[in-house]
Structures are given as structure tokens and as C-alpha cells.
Design a protein around this motif. Structure first.
Motif, PDB file in Angstrom:
ATOM      1  N   TRP A   1       0.847  -1.175   0.000  1.00 15.61           N
ATOM      2  CA  TRP A   1       0.000   0.000   0.000  1.00 15.61           C
ATOM      3  C   TRP A   1       0.892   1.237   0.000  1.00 15.61           C
ATOM      4  O   TRP A   1       2.013   1.196   0.522  1.00 15.61           O
ATOM      5  CB  TRP A   1      -0.902  -0.016   1.232  1.00 15.61           C
TER       6      TRP A   1
ATOM      7  N   MET B   1      -1.313   0.976  -5.769  1.00 21.23           N
ATOM      8  CA  MET B   1      -0.644  -0.067  -4.997  1.00 21.23           C
ATOM      9  C   MET B   1       0.464  -0.675  -5.842  1.00 21.23           C
ATOM     10  O   MET B   1       0.509  -0.498  -7.049  1.00 21.23           O
ATOM     11  CB  MET B   1      -1.641  -1.151  -4.582  1.00 21.23           C
TER      12      MET B   1
ATOM     13  N   ALA C   1      -6.267   2.920  -2.823  1.00 23.42           N
ATOM     14  CA  ALA C   1      -5.356   1.837  -2.434  1.00 23.42           C
ATOM     15  C   ALA C   1      -6.128   0.745  -1.701  1.00 23.42           C
ATOM     16  O   ALA C   1      -5.972   0.538  -0.504  1.00 23.42           O
ATOM     17  CB  ALA C   1      -4.225   2.377  -1.583  1.00 23.42           C
TER      18      ALA C   1
END
Length: 179
Positions: free
Chosen positions: A54, A165, A125
Motif C-alpha cells: 500500500w 498499490m 489503495a
């Protein structure tokens, strides 16, 4: 065109396992009447999460299970290799239910509902994994695929790139198939 790359679940199972071991996740022995895919699905989801990064560290990671599921019976709370806690939360299969989710596991939902949920987190994300979408009509980042004695998954590179991501590049080195 959305590009899908079929990846074998073995790569995502154990971070310590050699990444060259490219084979489907075998199901192993299961008790009569139990879900033969549940343990493999849990290991695969956990492995996918281990390979995902992340933009900002999240602890705990909230894994939301949306809708009815067939193979998520063993997906539970656990600790990641880096020490972060993963907390499972069952949520309604609607956009409001996704608030606060870091991972969304899409259960046995219709394609329109799956698309609505993946669209709701697009550009955020949030890792998306579909349990019942072998053609990836949902546009999830990962889709689980089932064979008689094995479980594998596909990666939607476009969905990952839109999320901000990162997925460890070693995953791509062992990819098979494509298209």
C-alpha cells in the motif's frame, strides 16, 4: 484492453517459498463435507496480501468480505510477516459497506454488483479479490480460478496500476499464460 496474467497460487502461498515453484495450489486432503477450496483460498489471499504494498503502511489491515461466500470459510484474522495485524470484517455488498476496507474479497455476487464495488474503490489503495469471476468481468485486481484439484488466480495489471498499490515484481516473473 484489460490485460490479465494468470498466476499460480503457489507463488502467493508462502513468502519464504522459492518463487520459481510455479504450480497450482494443490488442495490436499479435506474432511468429508467440508469445502475443498477453503484452505487454499485462505493461503492464496494471505499470500496476495503479503506481496501487495500500500502507498502508506496500514496497521491493522482491514480485509472486508462482501456478500455470500463459498470458499472464504478459513479467511480469518492473522498477522502478516511484517507484524501487521489483518482483521476480517464481513460487510454488506454495497458501496457504503466498503468504508474503511484495505482489501475487498468479493463473494458470490452478480457481475453488475461486483463491478459496482470495484468501481467504488477504483483509484484508491484497496486490494480487490474476486472469488467467483474467472473471466474477471468485475475488473478486480485478482480473481481466483478453480480446477478439480487446484486453485490458482489471475492478476489484472490495469486494475493494480489504477490503485496506486504495488505488487512485488517477482510475482510477474513466475506468471504463466496471459492475454
Amino acid at each position: 484492453m484489460v490485460r490479465h496474467i494468470r498466476l499460480v497460487a503457489a507463488l502467493a502461498v508462502f513468502c519464504a517459498a522459492p518463487l520459481e515453484a510455479a504450480a497450482d495450489m494443490p488442495l490436499g486432503a479435506v474432511a468429508p463435507g467440508s469445502d475443498p477450496y477453503a484452505a487454499a483460498a485462505a493461503r492464496t489471499v494471505r499470500g496476495i496480501m503479503e506481496y501487495a504494498r500500500w502507498p502508506q503502511r496500514r496497521d491493522p489491515l482491514v480485509l472486508c468480505v462482501a456478500g455470500p461466500v463459498r470458499h472464504a470459510g478459513q479467511i480469518a484474522n492473522w498477522r502478516m510477516a511484517d507484524g501487521r495485524q489483518v482483521q476480517r470484517r464481513n460487510v454488506a455488498a454495497n458501496v457504503a459497506g466498503l468504508a474503511g476496507c484495505d482489501v475487498v474479497y468479493l463473494g458470490q455476487l452478480t457481475v453488475p454488483v461486483q463491478r459496482q464495488l470495484t468501481a467504488a474503490v477504483r483509484g484508491k489503495a484497496v486490494l480487490t479479490i474476486a472469488e467467483a469471476d474467472p473471466d474477471n468481468s468485475s475488473e478486480a485486481m485478482f480473481t481466483l480460478t478453480y480446477r478439480p484439484n487446484a486453485l490458482s488466480f489471475r492478476l489484472n495489471i490495469d486494475a493494480v496500476s489504477r490503485s496506486g498499490m504495488k505488487v512485488d515484481p517477482r510475482v510477474l516473473r513466475v506468471a504463466t499464460g496471459g492475454g
